[in-house]
Design a protein around this motif. Structure first.
Motif, PDB file in Angstrom:
ATOM      1  N   ARG A   1      -4.291   3.964 -12.482  1.00 51.69           N
ATOM      2  CA  ARG A   1      -5.158   3.912 -11.309  1.00 51.69           C
ATOM      3  C   ARG A   1      -4.625   4.847 -10.227  1.00 51.69           C
ATOM      4  O   ARG A   1      -3.491   5.327 -10.301  1.00 51.69           O
ATOM      5  N   ARG A   2      -5.480   5.101  -9.216  1.00 52.92           N
ATOM      6  CA  ARG A   2      -5.097   5.944  -8.086  1.00 52.92           C
ATOM      7  C   ARG A   2      -4.618   5.060  -6.940  1.00 52.92           C
ATOM      8  O   ARG A   2      -4.958   3.881  -6.863  1.00 52.92           O
ATOM      9  N   TYR A   3      -3.863   5.664  -6.006  1.00 55.87           N
ATOM     10  CA  TYR A   3      -3.288   4.933  -4.879  1.00 55.87           C
ATOM     11  C   TYR A   3      -3.513   5.694  -3.582  1.00 55.87           C
ATOM     12  O   TYR A   3      -3.368   6.919  -3.542  1.00 55.87           O
TER      13      TYR A   3
ATOM     14  N   LEU B   1       4.696   1.130  -2.241  1.00 56.05           N
ATOM     15  CA  LEU B   1       5.190   1.131  -3.620  1.00 56.05           C
ATOM     16  C   LEU B   1       6.470   1.946  -3.788  1.00 56.05           C
ATOM     17  O   LEU B   1       7.026   1.993  -4.893  1.00 56.05           O
TER      18      LEU B   1
ATOM     19  N   TYR C   1       4.314  -5.223  -6.638  1.00 52.65           N
ATOM     20  CA  TYR C   1       3.246  -4.273  -6.942  1.00 52.65           C
ATOM     21  C   TYR C   1       1.902  -4.786  -6.448  1.00 52.65           C
ATOM     22  O   TYR C   1       1.161  -4.065  -5.752  1.00 52.65           O
TER      23      TYR C   1
ATOM     24  N   THR D   1       6.410   9.716  -4.325  1.00 52.96           N
ATOM     25  CA  THR D   1       5.292  10.041  -5.208  1.00 52.96           C
ATOM     26  C   THR D   1       5.569  11.266  -6.069  1.00 52.96           C
ATOM     27  O   THR D   1       4.998  11.402  -7.155  1.00 52.96           O
TER      28      THR D   1
ATOM     29  N   LEU E   1      -1.061  -3.435  -3.079  1.00 56.20           N
ATOM     30  CA  LEU E   1      -2.391  -2.888  -3.292  1.00 56.20           C
ATOM     31  C   LEU E   1      -3.369  -3.365  -2.222  1.00 56.20           C
ATOM     32  O   LEU E   1      -3.399  -4.544  -1.871  1.00 56.20           O
TER      33      LEU E   1
ATOM     34  N   PRO F   1       0.484   0.564 -14.220  1.00 56.27           N
ATOM     35  CA  PRO F   1       0.236   1.180 -12.903  1.00 56.27           C
ATOM     36  C   PRO F   1      -0.179   2.638 -12.962  1.00 56.27           C
ATOM     37  O   PRO F   1      -0.769   3.152 -12.009  1.00 56.27           O
TER      38      PRO F   1
ATOM     39  N   GLU G   1      -0.767   2.480   0.222  1.00 54.96           N
ATOM     40  CA  GLU G   1      -0.300   1.846  -1.011  1.00 54.96           C
ATOM     41  C   GLU G   1       0.927   2.579  -1.543  1.00 54.96           C
ATOM     42  O   GLU G   1       1.912   1.945  -1.968  1.00 54.96           O
ATOM     43  N   ALA G   2       0.879   3.900  -1.535  1.00 54.29           N
ATOM     44  CA  ALA G   2       2.009   4.694  -2.024  1.00 54.29           C
ATOM     45  C   ALA G   2       3.268   4.415  -1.212  1.00 54.29           C
ATOM     46  O   ALA G   2       4.374   4.333  -1.767  1.00 54.29           O
TER      47      ALA G   2
END
Length: 213
Positions: free
Chosen positions: A52-54, A62, A114, A69, A118, A49, A58-59
């Motif tokens: 990649r960017r989020y 997650l 997860y 974050t 996304l 994980p 999404e953050a």
């Protein structure tokens, strides 16, 4: 001695499987020219994980896995996806083969949480290989091991995972609850004469002052 090189070429949803399945197309090369009789191959797949960017939504989804974050530099660790075994037939030079990857929508599984979080983009995968190589020489068969350092990377499109899940669970997902929790929810649903489980949960959300996400 055999020298193997692995590549992951493509991924597609398996439309006729009994369970949600993604098929990875792999290319396996033997670069010394030795004839491979067969390989009993094992593959461990991990999600990476941190590669990649989020986006903000999404953050937020997650947070249950990785926390806020601000902590992701410490908490964004690889997730175990699955372990698989497959037999690779004989070849000289290179061959291609399919690796079926069964998937679950069980939210007890970190990888499922997860993937559900996304919106789009790609899932960074790391494929780690091991197993047994069988080669045939003048005096019979020889056996050797696939070295533990053999691996391949692949960026799985989120759309592939979502397509197969939508095919099996259109517009739905699954969670597991204790039996006593289910009994309580069933009584609440019956007392309120609510037609569906979604209606029962939405009623509870409203009473708790929570907006539907």
């Amino acid at each position: 001695m055999s020298e193997l090189v692995f590549e992951c070429l493509d991924a597609r949803p398996e439309r006729y499987a009994a369970v949600p399945t993604i098929v990875l197309r792999l290319r396996l090369s033997e670069v010394t020219g030795e004839r491979i009789h067969t390989i009993a191959l094992r593959c461990q797949i991990r999600i990476e994980p941190q590669l990649r960017r989020y986006g903000p939504q999404e953050a937020e989804r997650l947070a249950d896995l990785f926390g806020e974050t601000s902590r992701w530099s410490d908490t964004l660790k690889p997730l175990q996806f699955t372990n698989l075994s497959v037999m690779v037939g004989g070849f000289t030079g290179a061959t291609e083969f399919d690796l079926p990857v069964p998937c679950t929508y069980d939210f007890e599984v970190a990888a499922s949480k997860y993937l559900h979080a996304l919106g789009d983009g790609e899932v960074p995968l790391l494929l780690l290989f091991s197993g047994t190589i069988f080669t045939k020489g003048l005096s019979g068969f020889s056996v050797s091991q696939v070295p533990w350092h053999k691996e391949a990377t692949y960026r799985l499109p989120v759309s592939v995972w979502r397509e197969i899940m939508d095919r099996f669970f259109p517009g739905a997902g699954w969670i597991r609850v204790r039996r006593d929790t289910l009994d309580t929810l069933q009584r609440f649903k019956a007392i309120r004469a609510l037609p569906t489980w979604d209606d029962a949960l939405e009623a509870l959300f409203k009473e708790a002052g929570e907006a539907k996400g």
